[in-house]
Write a protein that holds these residues in place. Structure first.
Motif, mmCIF file in Angstrom:
data_model
loop_
_atom_site.group_PDB
_atom_site.id
_atom_site.type_symbol
_atom_site.label_atom_id
_atom_site.label_comp_id
_atom_site.label_asym_id
_atom_site.label_seq_id
_atom_site.Cartn_x
_atom_site.Cartn_y
_atom_site.Cartn_z
ATOM 1 N N VAL A 224 44.155 58.769 62.012
ATOM 2 C CA VAL A 224 45.194 59.537 61.313
ATOM 3 C C VAL A 224 45.168 59.190 59.824
ATOM 4 N N PHE A 229 41.454 64.321 62.147
ATOM 5 C CA PHE A 229 42.469 64.703 63.126
ATOM 6 C C PHE A 229 41.904 64.991 64.511
ATOM 7 N N VAL A 261 49.526 64.882 64.535
ATOM 8 C CA VAL A 261 48.108 65.244 64.668
ATOM 9 C C VAL A 261 47.975 66.616 65.329
#
Lengths: 408, 74
Positions: A224, A229, A261
């Motif tokens: 992250v 992602f 995400v």
């Protein structure tokens, strides 16, 4: 409150503890040894009362078991200091004992003492945290957690080798992650990750599930931070899938990172999920995406700014703005289509300016053109500009491509 | 003859000072659970087809009104 303890009784208790350690080692009883190393466990009061009543305990240990004195003497000192809440002293003694134990551990061919090694790894981290708090409060340099990290790297080196001890390496990796995240030195995670993930002769799936889940949580968070992602999604989803379903607090932690995400790749959590795990700080962000409500997104980011910054998801959420713009233009397009289908594919930039003004965002036509160019570049809108007439001409086919699980 | 009472344990209070909410909680060393293939229910709580053409929600209705009004907004 400690009752009066005769010297004889204290002597007996200390002797008993020492014999249990030595017996556990000679009979290769890892579980018994592990419980004897749990120095911060609350049930060690019987022993610590005895240590307080019999100050000559180091000599007792050294005389009785000279071959293990390097382990036993500092171990007793650590328990004693811990019971007096002198944590920096307790840490220093425990680190000595831990080094002596590691020395022994290296020489044992089988991994029988793994549980004890893991207890040492956990205890040294917890003790270091207490020690650093104490040092910081008395104006001294809190450097014990960093020292614990160095020790655990040695342990990792002893485990991450070919052979039966390797199965214990992931647990130590997770302890290291906790230290590095706390100290803000997450780049140090890299070398351990490389060692875990490039091993040819050890399948990741063979590690214990609790360690795999913890590992995927931390490496997912690293992804992250690095804005990878897709990989973050895989790792955090793995953690979510395999986490103990009873462990509410850990499930919540995983979701805290998985939700931003997922949002960034165009997947929304259901409202019930946010409610179930008390993650309602994401509710307005989600609504803003659904509506195309830029004002609401900004409000939500403002309202929870501290929280989002602290967890490191603020930038991820801020980037959702482009998706919200896409949604807003799409809504304008649909509204136009219902009114005047023939001209629905031409969106005057002035109309977007007007919609933004309504959302309390002041932008002129040039600025809006710039944003639309960005949306086209990022493939959130398919179309082109009629620059002179200040009109965005949408493609007739799929003018607003979905992300379909791909990052912007 | 009794030893002086030990101070009450205040570790827990101190622990809160530098607490890291995002630190993953330790699973007990012998904690085990049924690691099912289908995973847990949280995996089913997502939607990727939310991006519909519906413009009858309050926000869209207000947006429509705004776009249709010719008067400049203050």
């Amino acid at each position: 409150m400690a009752a009066y303890l005769s010297m004889g009784e204290a002597h007996r208790r200390i002797g008993d503890y020492l014999s249990r350690v030595v017996d556990a080692i000679s009979s290769s009883d890892g579980a018994a040894l592990a419980s004897l190393f749990a120095v911060s466990a609350p049930d060690s009061t019987l022993l610590s009362d005895a240590l307080a009543a019999f100050p000559d305990f180091p000599r007792l240990a050294g005389d009785r078991f000279p071959h293990l004195a390097d382990l036993l003497v500092p171990l007793l000192r650590a328990i004693h200091s811990h019971s007096l809440q002198r944590f920096a002293d307790a840490y220093s003694s425990f680190e000595k004992a831990a080094n002596a134990f590691l020395q022994e551990f290296r020489n044992w061919e089988t991994p029988w003492a793994m549980e004890a090694m893991h207890t040492v790894a956990l205890e040294i981290r917890l003790l270091a945290e207490k020690a650093d708090r104490e040092l910081a409060m008395t104006g001294k340099n809190p450097d014990k957690l960093q020292a614990a990290g160095s020790f655990l790297m040695k342990v990792f080196g002893a485990l991450a080798v070919k052979g039966p001890k390797r199965i214990g390496a992931l647990y130590v990796t997770c302890q290291l992650f906790k230290i590095y995240f706390r100290l803000g030195t997450v780049n140090l995670c890299r070398s351990v990750i490389r060692s875990i993930e490039t091993a040819r002769n050890f399948d990741f799936e063979d590690f214990p599930v609790k360690d795999k889940v913890t590992y995927m949580y931390y490496t997912g968070r690293l992804e992250v931070f690095n804005e990878n992602f897709l990989v973050a999604d895989q790792k955090l989803t793995y953690a979510l899938m395999h986490c103990n379903p009873q462990s509410e607090s850990n499930l919540r932690r995983i979701l805290k990172f998985l939700i931003p995400v997922k949002l960034s790749i165009g997947v929304l959590p259901k409202r019930t999920l946010l409610e179930r795990y008390n993650l309602l700080e994401y509710a307005d962000v989600m609504t803003s995406l659904k509506r195309g409500d830029l004002r609401l997104l900004r409000q939500a980011l403002d309202r929870h700014e501290d929280q989002f910054l602290k967890s490191g998801v603020y930038l991820v959420l801020e980037k959702l703005e482009l998706q919200v713009y896409q949604r807003l233009v799409k809504k304008i397009h649909i509204i136009q289509r219902q009114k005047e289908p023939a001209k629905a594919h031409q969106i005057k930039l002035g109309v977007v300016v007007k919609a933004l003004k309504w959302l309390e965002i002041d932008m002129d036509v040039d600025e809006v053109e710039c944003i639309m160019a960005c949306l086209i570049y990022k493939n959130l809108i398919k179309g082109y500009f009629a620059h002179k007439s200040k009109v965005l001409v949408l493609s007739k086919q799929d003018p607003f491509p979905k992300l379909n699980g791909k990052p912007v | 003859m009794a030893e002086p009472a030990k101070p009450e344990v205040t570790e827990e209070a101190k622990m809160d000072l530098l607490e890291d909410d995002d630190e993953f909680e330790e699973f007990e060393i012998d904690q085990e659970w049924d690691d099912k293939e289908e995973g847990n229910e949280a995996l089913q709580q997502w939607e990727d087809d939310w991006d519909d053409d519906d413009v009858n929600d309050d926000f869209s209705l207000q947006l429509r009104k705004e776009l249709e009004s010719n008067a400049p907004k203050n």
